[in-house]
Design a protein around this motif. Structure first.
Motif, PDB file in Angstrom:
ATOM      1  N   GLU A   1       7.521  -8.252   4.553  1.00 17.48           N
ATOM      2  CA  GLU A   1       7.800  -8.008   5.981  1.00 17.48           C
ATOM      3  C   GLU A   1       6.877  -6.949   6.563  1.00 17.48           C
ATOM      4  OE1 GLU A   1      11.876  -6.964   6.067  1.00 17.48           O
ATOM      5  OE2 GLU A   1      12.587  -8.963   5.444  1.00 17.48           O
ATOM      6  N   ASN A   2       6.521  -5.963   5.760  1.00 16.39           N
ATOM      7  CA  ASN A   2       5.713  -4.853   6.266  1.00 16.39           C
ATOM      8  C   ASN A   2       4.233  -4.951   5.888  1.00 16.39           C
ATOM      9  OD1 ASN A   2       7.772  -2.712   7.444  1.00 16.39           O
ATOM     10  ND2 ASN A   2       8.705  -3.573   5.595  1.00 16.39           N
ATOM     11  N   ARG A   3       3.844  -6.097   5.358  1.00 20.51           N
ATOM     12  CA  ARG A   3       2.445  -6.335   5.000  1.00 20.51           C
ATOM     13  C   ARG A   3       1.883  -5.202   4.141  1.00 20.51           C
ATOM     14  NH1 ARG A   3      -0.355  -8.729  10.560  1.00 20.51           N
ATOM     15  NH2 ARG A   3       1.212 -10.341  10.965  1.00 20.51           N
ATOM     16  N   ARG A   4       2.641  -4.807   3.149  1.00 16.78           N
ATOM     17  CA  ARG A   4       2.239  -3.677   2.329  1.00 16.78           C
ATOM     18  C   ARG A   4       1.083  -4.050   1.403  1.00 16.78           C
ATOM     19  NH1 ARG A   4       6.235  -0.909  -1.118  1.00 16.78           N
ATOM     20  NH2 ARG A   4       4.774   0.833  -0.864  1.00 16.78           N
ATOM     21  N   ALA A   5       0.228  -3.076   1.134  1.00 16.02           N
ATOM     22  CA  ALA A   5      -0.928  -3.269   0.257  1.00 16.02           C
ATOM     23  C   ALA A   5      -0.512  -2.993  -1.191  1.00 16.02           C
ATOM     24  CB  ALA A   5      -2.072  -2.358   0.682  1.00 16.02           C
ATOM     25  N   VAL A   6       0.276  -3.899  -1.746  1.00 16.38           N
ATOM     26  CA  VAL A   6       0.730  -3.780  -3.135  1.00 16.38           C
ATOM     27  C   VAL A   6       0.330  -5.053  -3.875  1.00 16.38           C
ATOM     28  CG1 VAL A   6       2.659  -2.246  -2.609  1.00 16.38           C
ATOM     29  CG2 VAL A   6       3.003  -4.724  -2.524  1.00 16.38           C
ATOM     30  N   CYS A   7       0.269  -4.964  -5.195  1.00 16.16           N
ATOM     31  CA  CYS A   7      -0.161  -6.142  -5.962  1.00 16.16           C
ATOM     32  C   CYS A   7       0.476  -6.175  -7.338  1.00 16.16           C
ATOM     33  CB  CYS A   7      -1.685  -6.167  -6.097  1.00 16.16           C
ATOM     34  SG  CYS A   7      -2.369  -4.816  -7.091  1.00 16.16           S
TER      35      CYS A   7
ATOM     36  N   PHE B   1      -7.029  -1.847 -17.325  1.00 12.16           N
ATOM     37  CA  PHE B   1      -6.182  -0.781 -17.884  1.00 12.16           C
ATOM     38  C   PHE B   1      -5.873  -1.083 -19.355  1.00 12.16           C
ATOM     39  CE2 PHE B   1      -5.231  -1.238 -13.360  1.00 12.16           C
ATOM     40  CZ  PHE B   1      -5.500   0.046 -12.891  1.00 12.16           C
ATOM     41  N   PRO B   2      -6.847  -0.922 -20.222  1.00 15.96           N
ATOM     42  CA  PRO B   2      -6.650  -1.239 -21.644  1.00 15.96           C
ATOM     43  C   PRO B   2      -5.546  -0.425 -22.302  1.00 15.96           C
ATOM     44  CG  PRO B   2      -8.722  -0.049 -21.300  1.00 15.96           C
ATOM     45  CD  PRO B   2      -8.208  -0.433 -19.954  1.00 15.96           C
ATOM     46  N   ARG B   3      -5.208   0.747 -21.731  1.00 14.13           N
ATOM     47  CA  ARG B   3      -4.134   1.577 -22.309  1.00 14.13           C
ATOM     48  C   ARG B   3      -2.760   1.185 -21.790  1.00 14.13           C
ATOM     49  NH1 ARG B   3      -6.070   7.697 -21.520  1.00 14.13           N
ATOM     50  NH2 ARG B   3      -6.335   6.895 -19.389  1.00 14.13           N
TER      51      ARG B   3
ATOM     52  N   LYS C   1      -1.173   2.814 -10.190  1.00 15.21           N
ATOM     53  CA  LYS C   1      -2.596   3.052  -9.955  1.00 15.21           C
ATOM     54  C   LYS C   1      -3.046   2.232  -8.730  1.00 15.21           C
ATOM     55  CE  LYS C   1      -3.022   5.755 -13.446  1.00 15.21           C
ATOM     56  NZ  LYS C   1      -3.106   5.192 -14.752  1.00 15.21           N
ATOM     57  N   THR C   2      -4.198   2.617  -8.181  1.00 17.23           N
ATOM     58  CA  THR C   2      -4.755   1.917  -7.022  1.00 17.23           C
ATOM     59  C   THR C   2      -6.020   1.172  -7.436  1.00 17.23           C
ATOM     60  OG1 THR C   2      -3.884   3.561  -5.476  1.00 17.23           O
ATOM     61  CG2 THR C   2      -5.688   2.178  -4.694  1.00 17.23           C
TER      62      THR C   2
ATOM     63  N   GLU D   1      -1.924  -0.830  -4.284  1.00 21.18           N
ATOM     64  CA  GLU D   1      -1.152  -0.149  -5.333  1.00 21.18           C
ATOM     65  C   GLU D   1      -0.607  -1.196  -6.304  1.00 21.18           C
ATOM     66  OE1 GLU D   1       2.985   2.396  -5.973  1.00 21.18           O
ATOM     67  OE2 GLU D   1       2.268   1.933  -3.941  1.00 21.18           O
ATOM     68  N   VAL D   2      -0.766  -0.939  -7.585  1.00 18.83           N
ATOM     69  CA  VAL D   2      -0.259  -1.850  -8.610  1.00 18.83           C
ATOM     70  C   VAL D   2       1.231  -1.577  -8.803  1.00 18.83           C
ATOM     71  CG1 VAL D   2      -0.419  -2.607 -11.004  1.00 18.83           C
ATOM     72  CG2 VAL D   2      -2.502  -1.914  -9.767  1.00 18.83           C
TER      73      VAL D   2
END
Length: 408
Positions: A154-160, A171-173, A179-180, A189-190
């Motif tokens: 709804e808020n078109r957030r930049a998350v993934c 992110f091998p660890r 993280k971004t 944002e992950v």
């Protein structure tokens, strides 16, 4: 003369000319190996597709602008891609509002971009714009974090949410959450990392990143057609849900009763059926072609058996003078021809399976040796020997014993 004696004499004759017998066997070995190799690949691919459909299948109906239904409809598929209108968010909204026989309707859009974290870049990653309920209808499960929520959408957030391969590369660890990363030029944002799905036909199913559909449209626009997913209510036949989807979309697209659908609806069984049809078509074309080598091998056996009859004319005369009947001579040469072919069939069968195992190990090509292929290889190879051995055997059986004894 007993069958035991017949086959013993046949084996002795084959063993007495080892090199000639081996060269004669080559035609049958190559023929059976070719047919078995093709059957092994086809059977392995069929089991592979069934397994993957069972793993990746969602049980949902898929609504697309156009769906590939097989080579026979390839031109129809291309015409549909050009003619049919894109499925839009308005179509999604209409299905969500009007469908009474389904409990979930989700959507997905897609593009590709490089994904970066620090100095590490993963190229050509599939960017999936999905609705918040998409993972309820897919086989994606999370290893860490959470899925995209209605609030994110709804808020078109930049998350993934990262696919397993992308997360492992960046992110091998295993510390991706919070993280971004950058998708193209935009930071995200992950919030989650998916469990591995594996590969399908050698292609990784984990090289993707999911973002909210609204965010996707804000960044990439709405120039592509959506793929819609509809999950029927429990106990409702998929045919009834298909009819309801068809009625809603046809009304929205203002189609007259005489016009064809300008969209496609498919299900997991339908997808599986497409692969089955393709495999059947390939089998119908390839197996007869490879079977020609068996005919060539049979002709070689007939030629060698005719030579053998000529060489053993005196032996035939002696056996007839000692009381051997025509049917004894006939059985002896038929048994020799059939054994020769059957041995070649067994060698070809084993050779094909070993070669395909090696190829599968290095290439990942799915293989499986079906029992019908084993039975077919042995029956066909033996039958080829019998069929092409009939004329030489009957020629040997008809020899006059007096003339045979006079032969050099």
């Amino acid at each position: 003369m007993s069958w035991y004696e017949v086959f013993r004499l046949a084996l002795d004759a084959i063993w007495a000319h080892k090199l000639r017998s081996f060269l004669t066997l080559l035609g049958i070995i190559i023929g059976v190996a070719s047919v078995t190799a093709v059957a092994t690949v086809i059977e392995g691919f069929s089991e592979y597709v069934n397994e993957k459909v069972a793993v990746y299948g969602t049980g949902a109906l898929t609504v697309e602008k156009a769906a590939f239904q097989g080579f026979a409809d390839f031109e129809k598929f291309l015409r549909a891609l050009q003619r049919n209108p894109d499925l839009t968010t308005e179509d999604l909204r209409a299905l969500r509002e009007r469908l009474t026989l389904a409990d979930e309707v989700a959507a997905q859009d897609g593009s590709a971009a490089d994904v970066r974290y620090g100095n590490t870049v993963v190229t050509l990653v599939g960017i999936q714009g999905v609705t918040a309920n998409f993972n309820d209808l897919s086989t994606v499960e999370l290893a860490q974090g959470r899925v995209i929520s209605p609030f994110d959408e709804e808020n078109r957030r930049a998350v993934c949410v990262l696919g397993a391969d992308v997360a492992k590369e960046l992110f091998p660890r295993g510390d991706a959450i919070g993280k971004t990363v950058k998708l193209g030029r935009d930071p995200y944002e992950v919030i989650g990392v998916a469990k591995p799905l594996g590969t399908f036909l050698g292609q990784s199913q984990d090289n993707y990143v999911q973002i909210p559909l609204t965010t996707f449209h804000k960044v990439y626009g709405e120039r592509r057609s959506l793929t819609l997913y509809v999950r029927p209510r429990r106990g409702v036949p998929t045919e009834l849900v298909e009819d309801e989807i068809r009625a809603i979309l046809r009304t929205r697209h203002h189609l007259s009763p005489r016009e064809e659908d300008d969209f496609s609806i498919t299900s997991d069984p339908a997808t599986q059926g497409i692969f089955t049809t393709l495999l059947a078509t390939v089998s119908a074309v390839v197996l007869p072609i490879t079977g020609i080598s068996l005919v060539v091998g049979g002709i070689v056996i007939m030629n060698i058996m005719l030579v053998s009859v000529t060489e053993r004319t005196r032996e035939i005369g002696i056996r007839k003078s000692l009381g051997a009947r025509r049917r004894d001579i006939l059985r002896q040469f038929l048994a020799e021809s059939a054994l020769l072919s059957l041995i070649g069939g067994i060698i070809g069968l084993v050779l094909a399976y070993l070669v395909m195992l090696i190829v599968s190990h290095f290439s990942g090509l799915p293989v499986a040796l079906p029992l019908w292929a084993v039975a077919l290889a042995l029956v066909v190879s033996g039958s080829v020997g019998l069929f092409f051995g009939i004329y030489p055997a009957s020629k040997a059986a008809r020899l006059d014993p007096i003339q045979a004894l006079r032969a050099d």
